[in-house]
Write a protein that holds these residues in place. Structure first.
Motif, PDB file in Angstrom:
ATOM      1  N   GLY A 197     -16.352  31.996  27.707  1.00 22.56           N
ATOM      2  CA  GLY A 197     -16.417  32.579  29.086  1.00 22.56           C
ATOM      3  C   GLY A 197     -15.793  33.736  29.428  1.00 22.56           C
ATOM      4  O   GLY A 197     -15.641  34.541  28.435  1.00 22.56           O
ATOM      5  N   LYS A 198     -15.727  33.937  30.725  1.00 19.93           N
ATOM      6  CA  LYS A 198     -15.156  35.644  31.179  1.00 19.93           C
ATOM      7  C   LYS A 198     -13.701  35.859  30.521  1.00 19.93           C
ATOM      8  O   LYS A 198     -12.778  34.821  30.448  1.00 19.93           O
ATOM      9  CB  LYS A 198     -15.040  35.252  32.593  1.00 19.93           C
ATOM     10  CG  LYS A 198     -14.632  36.771  33.393  1.00 19.93           C
ATOM     11  CD  LYS A 198     -14.430  36.520  34.768  1.00 19.93           C
ATOM     12  CE  LYS A 198     -14.223  37.848  35.373  1.00 19.93           C
ATOM     13  NZ  LYS A 198     -14.115  37.927  36.886  1.00 19.93           N
ATOM     14  N   GLY A 199     -13.672  36.812  29.996  1.00 20.16           N
ATOM     15  CA  GLY A 199     -12.566  37.315  29.154  1.00 20.16           C
ATOM     16  C   GLY A 199     -12.339  36.785  27.860  1.00 20.16           C
ATOM     17  O   GLY A 199     -10.906  36.914  27.215  1.00 20.16           O
ATOM     18  N   ARG A 200     -13.187  35.687  27.305  1.00 19.29           N
ATOM     19  CA  ARG A 200     -13.112  34.960  26.228  1.00 19.29           C
ATOM     20  C   ARG A 200     -11.613  34.235  25.733  1.00 19.29           C
ATOM     21  O   ARG A 200     -10.990  34.724  24.960  1.00 19.29           O
ATOM     22  CB  ARG A 200     -13.131  36.071  25.080  1.00 19.29           C
ATOM     23  CG  ARG A 200     -14.455  36.670  24.857  1.00 19.29           C
ATOM     24  CD  ARG A 200     -15.639  35.994  24.313  1.00 19.29           C
ATOM     25  NE  ARG A 200     -17.107  36.694  24.183  1.00 19.29           N
ATOM     26  CZ  ARG A 200     -17.948  35.999  23.450  1.00 19.29           C
ATOM     27  NH1 ARG A 200     -17.906  34.703  23.600  1.00 19.29           N
ATOM     28  NH2 ARG A 200     -19.093  36.592  23.452  1.00 19.29           N
ATOM     29  N   GLY A 201     -11.766  33.300  26.707  1.00 16.68           N
ATOM     30  CA  GLY A 201     -10.382  32.555  26.769  1.00 16.68           C
ATOM     31  C   GLY A 201     -10.462  31.645  25.311  1.00 16.68           C
ATOM     32  O   GLY A 201     -11.380  31.113  25.020  1.00 16.68           O
ATOM     33  N   THR A 202      -9.325  31.757  24.524  1.00 18.18           N
ATOM     34  CA  THR A 202      -9.384  31.028  23.294  1.00 18.18           C
ATOM     35  C   THR A 202      -8.977  29.793  23.528  1.00 18.18           C
ATOM     36  O   THR A 202      -8.117  29.231  24.418  1.00 18.18           O
ATOM     37  CB  THR A 202      -8.742  31.458  22.328  1.00 18.18           C
ATOM     38  OG1 THR A 202      -7.351  31.884  22.843  1.00 18.18           O
ATOM     39  CG2 THR A 202      -9.226  33.279  21.710  1.00 18.18           C
ATOM     40  N   PHE A 203      -9.208  28.837  22.427  1.00 15.26           N
ATOM     41  CA  PHE A 203      -8.773  27.280  22.558  1.00 15.26           C
ATOM     42  C   PHE A 203      -8.548  26.674  21.111  1.00 15.26           C
ATOM     43  O   PHE A 203      -9.180  27.384  20.089  1.00 15.26           O
ATOM     44  CB  PHE A 203      -9.764  26.106  23.253  1.00 15.26           C
ATOM     45  CG  PHE A 203     -11.174  26.350  22.587  1.00 15.26           C
ATOM     46  CD1 PHE A 203     -11.490  25.497  21.706  1.00 15.26           C
ATOM     47  CD2 PHE A 203     -12.201  27.328  22.932  1.00 15.26           C
ATOM     48  CE1 PHE A 203     -12.596  25.445  21.005  1.00 15.26           C
ATOM     49  CE2 PHE A 203     -13.350  27.330  22.294  1.00 15.26           C
ATOM     50  CZ  PHE A 203     -13.731  26.225  21.525  1.00 15.26           C
ATOM     51  N   ASP A 204      -7.933  25.758  21.032  1.00 16.55           N
ATOM     52  CA  ASP A 204      -7.754  24.869  19.800  1.00 16.55           C
ATOM     53  C   ASP A 204      -8.568  23.573  19.955  1.00 16.55           C
ATOM     54  O   ASP A 204      -8.659  22.876  20.961  1.00 16.55           O
ATOM     55  CB  ASP A 204      -6.553  24.472  19.516  1.00 16.55           C
ATOM     56  CG  ASP A 204      -5.385  25.625  19.068  1.00 16.55           C
ATOM     57  OD1 ASP A 204      -5.714  26.399  18.489  1.00 16.55           O
ATOM     58  OD2 ASP A 204      -4.302  25.673  19.937  1.00 16.55           O
ATOM     59  N   LEU A 205      -9.438  23.127  18.565  1.00 22.39           N
ATOM     60  CA  LEU A 205     -10.031  21.971  18.905  1.00 22.39           C
ATOM     61  C   LEU A 205      -9.298  21.039  18.229  1.00 22.39           C
ATOM     62  O   LEU A 205      -8.659  20.905  17.336  1.00 22.39           O
ATOM     63  CB  LEU A 205     -11.401  21.984  17.712  1.00 22.39           C
ATOM     64  CG  LEU A 205     -12.332  20.944  17.612  1.00 22.39           C
ATOM     65  CD1 LEU A 205     -12.910  20.734  18.807  1.00 22.39           C
ATOM     66  CD2 LEU A 205     -13.102  21.041  16.126  1.00 22.39           C
TER      67      LEU A 205
END
Length: 327
Positions: A137-145
């Protein structure tokens, strides 16, 4: 092409993620997720990073190519009918408006994996991990699976395939073909179809702007035939062993009795082609009336594989039910 009884199954996956940083996704999220998933899978398994896929020596044994640039595996008459083979997956994501996740918030997205591609599910889990590091998404938001689940035909959890760093291979699959999909015996009556994402049908080279059922059924049969041809669990190409002419004749007698569909235009930017692409299609509800005894099992399979153009982005998703239910 050998005519036999093919085996074509699918696996419905749900990826549960937790935002590390704020994530902003557009109204239609399929294009965004597909692009980053492809990037992550390519980074995970590509052995020739700087060589174009179409000239790579490993093209026919590369998982990225198999999923995202699915090649024609030979030059049989069946292969030559198609410019591209169908991709062995679809994203199942609703058009429910823009989404913003704050750090710590949970969200999930679904995917259907088809045929032989099911055996490569661990690589999709690995790619989803890498997606979290790349960002979306916008700004390359990171996440954990956090978890990966398999779902049954009713959308309920079937198996937990990944959690807490432990990966398990799927043991249960959904049969797509009518000989074994367990659908009830439908009869003559009315069915309500709800097109959840734009349905892009084409007839004689032109987009179909009305929910014509014979066109829908012919497109679905071609899709099932192509998936059997390229992705069924077989050592050789096989065809969809159903009476095409009889089914198309029955579809011709299915009538529209209520039409609440509309045309919806959606745009995405293609990095590969370097331009914006308009991907309009039908959304909304339509009620059909006809004889469903032989049609319904195939229409049921279409819920998982989608129909029309842009299916791997999640387009062409629908659901259907008896139109009298709840009335």
């Amino acid at each position: 092409m050998k005519e036999t009884s093919p085996t074509l199954d699918c696996l419905r996956l749900r990826f549960e993620i937790q935002a590390r940083k704020p994530i902003e996704l557009p109204s239609y999220k399929g294009s965004t997720l597909r692009g980053v998933l492809g990037m992550a899978l390519k980074h995970s398994c590509c052995a020739a990073r700087h060589r174009p896929c179409d000239s790579c020596l490993l093209r026919f044994s590369c998982l990225y190519v198999y999923f995202f640039e699915t090649p024609l595996m030979g030059e049989s008459p069946q292969d030559l009918r198609y410019r591209n083979a169908p991709h062995p997956f679809v994203l199942q994501i609703l058009m429910d408006g823009p989404l913003r996740l704050e750090a710590g918030q949970l969200w999930s997205f679904d995917m259907t994996v088809i045929g032989r591609a099911i055996q490569w599910t661990p690589y999709l889990v690995m790619a989803a991990h890498r997606m979290g590091d790349i960002g979306i998404g916008k700004g390359r938001g990171t996440f954990d699976l956090r978890r990966v689940l398999s779902l049954n035909a009713h959308g309920h959890t079937w198996e937990e395939l990944y959690s807490d760093g432990t990966l398990r291979l799927p043991k249960k699959k959904i049969a797509l073909l009518p000989s074994s999909n367990g659908e009830p015996a439908w009869k003559h009556g009315r069915m309500r179809f709800r097109f959840l994402t734009p349905l892009r049908l084409v007839a004689q080279g032109e987009p179909v702007r009305r929910p014509d059922f014979p066109t829908l059924m012919a497109t679905l049969l071609r899709r099932l035939e192509n998936l059997c041809q390229f992705h069924a669990d077989s050592n050789e190409p096989i065809g969809l062993n159903v009476p095409f002419s009889e089914l198309l004749e029955k579809a011709r007698w299915v009538q529209v009795v209520e039409d609440n569909t509309r045309w919806f235009d959606w745009e995405r930017y293609s990095h590969r082609q370097g331009r914006k692409m308009r991907l309009g299609g039908l959304v909304g509800e339509v009620v059909y009336e006809g004889d469903w005894k032989t049609l319904a099992p195939l229409v049921s399979a279409g819920r998982w594989i989608h129909v029309g153009k842009g299916t791997s982005f999640g387009l062409g998703r629908y659901e259907f039910q008896n139109a009298l239910k709840g009335e």
